[in-house]
Design an enzyme around this catalytic site. Structure first.
Site, PDB file in Angstrom:
ATOM      1  N   VAL A   1     -31.841  -0.953 -29.182  1.00 63.46           N
ATOM      2  CA  VAL A   1     -31.354  -1.574 -27.953  1.00 63.46           C
ATOM      3  C   VAL A   1     -32.515  -1.681 -26.972  1.00 63.46           C
ATOM      4  O   VAL A   1     -33.170  -0.683 -26.661  1.00 63.46           O
ATOM      5  CB  VAL A   1     -30.201  -0.762 -27.324  1.00 63.46           C
ATOM      6  CG1 VAL A   1     -29.797  -1.368 -25.977  1.00 63.46           C
ATOM      7  CG2 VAL A   1     -28.998  -0.712 -28.255  1.00 63.46           C
TER       8      VAL A   1
ATOM      9  N   ALA B   1     -35.968   1.271 -23.852  1.00 57.43           N
ATOM     10  CA  ALA B   1     -35.282   0.931 -25.106  1.00 57.43           C
ATOM     11  C   ALA B   1     -34.866   2.216 -25.796  1.00 57.43           C
ATOM     12  O   ALA B   1     -35.245   3.308 -25.374  1.00 57.43           O
ATOM     13  CB  ALA B   1     -36.212   0.137 -26.015  1.00 57.43           C
ATOM     14  N   LYS B   2     -34.089   2.108 -26.835  1.00 56.12           N
ATOM     15  CA  LYS B   2     -33.780   3.268 -27.671  1.00 56.12           C
ATOM     16  C   LYS B   2     -33.357   2.766 -29.037  1.00 56.12           C
ATOM     17  O   LYS B   2     -32.783   1.673 -29.152  1.00 56.12           O
ATOM     18  CB  LYS B   2     -32.632   4.082 -27.051  1.00 56.12           C
ATOM     19  CG  LYS B   2     -32.599   5.515 -27.522  1.00 56.12           C
ATOM     20  CD  LYS B   2     -33.597   6.365 -26.747  1.00 56.12           C
ATOM     21  CE  LYS B   2     -33.648   7.780 -27.265  1.00 56.12           C
ATOM     22  NZ  LYS B   2     -34.474   8.631 -26.384  1.00 56.12           N
ATOM     23  N   GLY B   3     -33.622   3.586 -30.052  1.00 53.70           N
ATOM     24  CA  GLY B   3     -33.193   3.236 -31.401  1.00 53.70           C
ATOM     25  C   GLY B   3     -32.329   4.345 -31.964  1.00 53.70           C
ATOM     26  O   GLY B   3     -32.427   5.497 -31.545  1.00 53.70           O
TER      27      GLY B   3
END
Ligand code: NAD
Length: 417
Positions: free
Chosen positions: A61, A106-108
């Site tokens: 995201v 962001a982040k995953g």
């Protein structure tokens, strides 16, 4: 950081709403910050060691990049949800902004159970995930880093996969790497170092002398054990520590090196010579000056906040205080250095790693720590001043500062077309 009590993304959006009215946020910027800029949802078929194929679900995201490339960790956990990843991406945006580093957020996340996967399976999963998002990451687009159950080895596989696809070595495509691949000195204890710099600055504001002050540390992993080391260096007596197996107390203080050594030898802080075992919940309610929650989310709640006696809480963990607890602690005049600021030392040194890689340099630990110190002190002071100006808690002040910076960047960029 997923909340057991409510949807984390709804919480993140509630914070945005209350900050928007507090700072009279520009309506266009507000509208743009209501949802992530991009959500990648990828399907990851992996050949498991026994030969069967299992399909994993992964996300990346990218919340906002007005201030610079997206930045944020990748989490491997069975409980990963898209809403959790969206919330974490939102908070990364505010975190990078509050410490004023030129990154967005962001982040995953990949839904998997890394504890029950072999190293080879984790490697194949990481490489497939990297390949699936490769067109959307990169040193000037989105720079991943480790998070829960991912580490410097995971980052090495990402670096290799991305570089193989490009045809040349791109160390600056990811941070949290091993030193041998361009990782930074000082990264392993940077979160704790930043957290205790914040505690020290908070003590200055309260005119609380640190020599002889007392502290309790909840969670004795990376962030907690190093926080104890840095507190001790400042002359603070750490009288209590805990981990998932229990909590210990010593009126005369726990030596940080001996405590860590005991944990490494036995798997827990419990049983350390010269300490007594206490109920884990009691640790949060001890009569200490400084409390460092460095374990899980939602540990300080409406049930125990009224019993907290610490004057300063420096949140090494993400989301350790529920909004209800926040209100109680505010009434009781506890100075809370919020997570987006108190644990931003990690991403700050990630940024310094990226700068070193882009310039093909390798700095000494002293050079890294000096820059971290400057960034953290500036961010603490700016957040503190904002909270005084708006007459709100430091959490609201830090959010106001960071969201305003992101909104200013959005306004200056304008909307294309
Ligand atoms: P870690 O896995 O190294 O350590 C976590 C510690 O918490 C372990 O000692 C574990 O035993 C303990 N713990 C678990 N449940 C507990 C409980 N109920 N009571 C007391 N202790 C408990 O993790 P970490 O990297 O130190 O991260 C800790 C927190 O800091 C997390 O919230 C993480 O998101 C946050 N954080 C860490 C970093 C970093 O760079 N390490 C950066 C930003 C935020």
């Amino acid at each position: 950081m997923s909340s057991k009590e409510s949807n984390p993304y709804e919480n993140a959006m509630k914070q945005l709403e209350s900050t928007a009215s507090l700072i009279k946020l520009d309506p266009a910027a507000h509208e743009m910050l209501k949802s992530p800029k991009r959500i990648l949802s990828v399907s990851l078929p992996i050949k498991m060691d026994d030969g069967h194929v299992k399909n994993f679900q992964g996300y990346r995201v990218q919340f906002n990049d007005a201030r610079g490339p997206f930045k944020g960790g990748i989490r491997y956990h069975p409980n990963v949800t898209l809403d959790e990843v969206k919330a974490l991406a939102t908070w990364m945006t505010w975190k990078c902004s509050v410490v004023d580093i030129p990154y967005g957020g962001a982040k995953g996340g990949v839904i998997c159970d890394p504890k029950n996967m072999s190293t080879a399976e984790k490697e194949r999963l990481t490489r497939r995930y990297t390949a699936m998002i490769a067109d959307f990451i990169g040193p000037y687009r989105d720079v991943p880093a480790p998070d829960v159950y991912t580490d410097s080895q995971t980052m090495s596989w990402i670096l290799d996969t991305y570089s193989q696809l490009k045809g040349y070595q791109v160390p600056e495509c990811v941070t949290g790497k091993p030193i041998a691949l361009g990782g930074s000195e000082g990264r392993n204890n940077s979160t704790a170092r930043g957290c205790i710099i914040c505690a020290r600055e908070a003590a200055k504001q309260l005119r609380l002398p640190l020599k002889g002050a007392t502290a309790a540390v909840q969670g004795y992993g990376n962030a907690g054990s190093w926080s104890a080391v840095f507190l001790q260096e400042l002359g603070v007596k750490v009288v209590a520590a805990s981990d998932s197996s229990g909590a210990i107390y010593s009126k005369s203080g726990l030596d940080s090196a001996k405590t860590l050594n005991h944990k490494e030898q036995t798997g827990s802080v419990v049983g350390l010579e010269g300490s007594e075992q206490i109920e884990p919940e009691k640790l949060l309610e001890l009569d200490v000056d400084i409390l460092v929650p460095a374990a899980l989310e939602n540990s300080i709640t409406a049930h125990n906040a009224g019993n907290v006696k610490a004057k300063i809480i420096s949140e090494a963990a993400n989301g350790p205080t529920t909004p209800e607890a926040d209100a109680i602690l505010e009434k009781n005049k506890v100075l809370i250095v919020p997570d987006i600021l108190a644990n931003a030392g990690g991403v700050t040194v990630s940024y310094l790693e990226w700068v070193q890689n882009l310039n093909r340099e390798h700095w000494t630990e002293d050079q890294v720590n000096e820059r971290l110190e400057q960034k953290m002190v500036a961010a603490f002071n700016a957040s503190y001043e904002m909270s005084k100006k708006l007459n709100v808690t430091m959490r609201s002040g830090a959010l106001a500062l960071s969201i305003k910076r992101v909104a200013d960047a959005i306004q200056l960029l304008g909307i294309w077309p």
